[in-house]
Design an enzyme around this catalytic site. Sequence first.
Site, mmCIF file in Angstrom:
data_model
loop_
_atom_site.group_PDB
_atom_site.id
_atom_site.type_symbol
_atom_site.label_atom_id
_atom_site.label_comp_id
_atom_site.label_asym_id
_atom_site.label_seq_id
_atom_site.Cartn_x
_atom_site.Cartn_y
_atom_site.Cartn_z
ATOM 1 N N ARG A 88 33.629 44.272 34.788
ATOM 2 C CA ARG A 88 33.944 44.201 33.359
ATOM 3 C C ARG A 88 33.156 45.226 32.530
ATOM 4 O O ARG A 88 32.784 44.963 31.390
ATOM 5 C CB ARG A 88 33.723 42.780 32.820
ATOM 6 C CG ARG A 88 34.704 41.770 33.401
ATOM 7 C CD ARG A 88 34.430 40.370 32.932
ATOM 8 N NE ARG A 88 33.161 39.870 33.458
ATOM 9 C CZ ARG A 88 33.007 39.366 34.680
ATOM 10 N NH1 ARG A 88 34.053 39.277 35.493
ATOM 11 N NH2 ARG A 88 31.832 38.922 35.087
ATOM 12 N N ARG A 89 32.916 46.373 33.107
ATOM 13 C CA ARG A 89 32.270 47.462 32.373
ATOM 14 C C ARG A 89 33.176 48.693 32.254
ATOM 15 O O ARG A 89 32.734 49.760 31.838
ATOM 16 C CB ARG A 89 30.962 47.865 33.052
ATOM 17 C CG ARG A 89 29.939 46.733 33.161
ATOM 18 C CD ARG A 89 28.601 47.263 33.626
ATOM 19 N NE ARG A 89 27.659 46.201 33.940
ATOM 20 C CZ ARG A 89 26.392 46.397 34.291
ATOM 21 N NH1 ARG A 89 25.924 47.638 34.377
ATOM 22 N NH2 ARG A 89 25.604 45.383 34.568
ATOM 23 N N SER A 117 44.975 44.294 47.791
ATOM 24 C CA SER A 117 44.674 42.895 48.087
ATOM 25 C C SER A 117 44.843 42.030 46.843
ATOM 26 O O SER A 117 45.029 40.815 46.941
ATOM 27 C CB SER A 117 43.230 42.777 48.613
ATOM 28 O OG SER A 117 42.315 43.369 47.708
ATOM 29 N N TYR A 122 46.382 46.255 39.891
ATOM 30 C CA TYR A 122 46.959 47.594 39.876
ATOM 31 C C TYR A 122 48.256 47.654 39.082
ATOM 32 O O TYR A 122 48.669 48.732 38.658
ATOM 33 C CB TYR A 122 47.137 48.083 41.312
ATOM 34 C CG TYR A 122 45.804 48.228 42.003
ATOM 35 C CD1 TYR A 122 44.991 49.324 41.747
ATOM 36 C CD2 TYR A 122 45.321 47.233 42.849
ATOM 37 C CE1 TYR A 122 43.747 49.448 42.340
ATOM 38 C CE2 TYR A 122 44.075 47.343 43.443
ATOM 39 C CZ TYR A 122 43.291 48.446 43.189
ATOM 40 O OH TYR A 122 42.048 48.550 43.762
ATOM 41 N N PHE A 412 46.117 52.847 54.930
ATOM 42 C CA PHE A 412 45.206 53.959 54.614
ATOM 43 C C PHE A 412 44.107 53.466 53.680
ATOM 44 O O PHE A 412 44.181 52.386 53.136
ATOM 45 C CB PHE A 412 45.959 55.136 53.996
ATOM 46 C CG PHE A 412 46.794 54.791 52.787
ATOM 47 C CD1 PHE A 412 46.233 54.789 51.510
ATOM 48 C CD2 PHE A 412 48.134 54.478 52.923
ATOM 49 C CE1 PHE A 412 47.007 54.487 50.399
ATOM 50 C CE2 PHE A 412 48.926 54.166 51.817
ATOM 51 C CZ PHE A 412 48.354 54.172 50.547
#
Length: 412
Positions: A88-89, A117, A122, A412
Amino acid sequence: MTTELRMLSGSEWDSWFDGILRAFAAVGTHERELHRELTEMDRSLGAWDGGKLVGSASLISFRMTVPGGALVPSAGLSMVHVAPTHRRRGILRSMMRRQLDETREAGAEPLSLLTASEPDIYGRFGYGMAARRLDADIDTTRVTLRPPPGSDRLRMRLADDAASVSDACESVYARRVPERAGMLERAPGWERRPLLDDPESRGGATKLACVLAEDESGEVRGYARYALKGSWDEDGVPRGTVLLRDLEALDTAAYGAVWRYLFEIDLMAGISVRDRPVDDPWLHMVGDRVRLCRPRWRDSLFARPVEVGAALAARAYTVPVDVVLDVEDTFCPWNEGRWRLSGDAGGATCERTGDAADLALSVRELGEAYLGGTALRTLGAAGRVRELRPGALNAASTAFATDQAPWLSHGF
């Protein structure tokens, strides 16, 4: 934020990799040197707080098959972590910002790829789930395999040392790559990744072996890499498992021959199948596949266009398409606005336009639909694609579709 974000130097690699191993609760001693060789130092970031690594992200240069068979340069994002002490930075956001900006500035890779994961993380950066994988556990004592005609004409050759026949296997793999969207061309060094076989991580299984299917001339037409894990029940009945690592074949006869070999290995009662295409043909060579094979479908590859125009123009389309897309992309605002996509099975163009939009969607939906693994009409039914011109959604969805499900051929 006191952290410093900088590209990796060779002297920092061990600390960088150790931080990644801690983040993923991995050991990685056996594969350490291969990872060192495959790391692209000038595309790998470290976030440092003083002399301590607190975050990482690395890009890998791939070429990936897209619908139509073209191999498109793509940036594979990997080794991403933020230390639990530094959450959270804004560290992850800063790394994503820099990686995407630099990929765009280089101008060679219209796509960014990753495996995730935690997919929701994302999705915030525009990545959509573009391909799934199939896992299964086949009870070979109860499932009947019906291999296709001609499978019995191939000769099977066993190599106890999988590395000894790697060149033959890679030749088969290379011929398969253009045939399915999502497959990755193996860059130098990546052919060693399927051969990783840490004795400490086998869990009681044998070392990795390889079986080859050869025709009458001796040409290798298919292969499977696998290990065996022996087991017996309380009555002394063998209940071993074939642990399938990977399998490729150039035709249906060789494909069937390899699967028949795996089904008939002595003292084995099952095959553990991991990371296969969701439409793998063996599903239609067996009976009672749900109860006795226990197939499971999972998310695999996530994709996002770095440059919407170049990405959509790089692939072909099943039927002719002419559609104006109103694209939202808050993280990469250079993609925002209206784009006219025109194309067919022979190729496409995608350019800026002032014409009225036919569909409205975000770059995340484009990533999901890009390889044909998720239908635009399905996303529309979920409220994630808005149809602005009647009929445009079904027409575009049909054009984006592919005959074969996309598949990420290796991680990958």
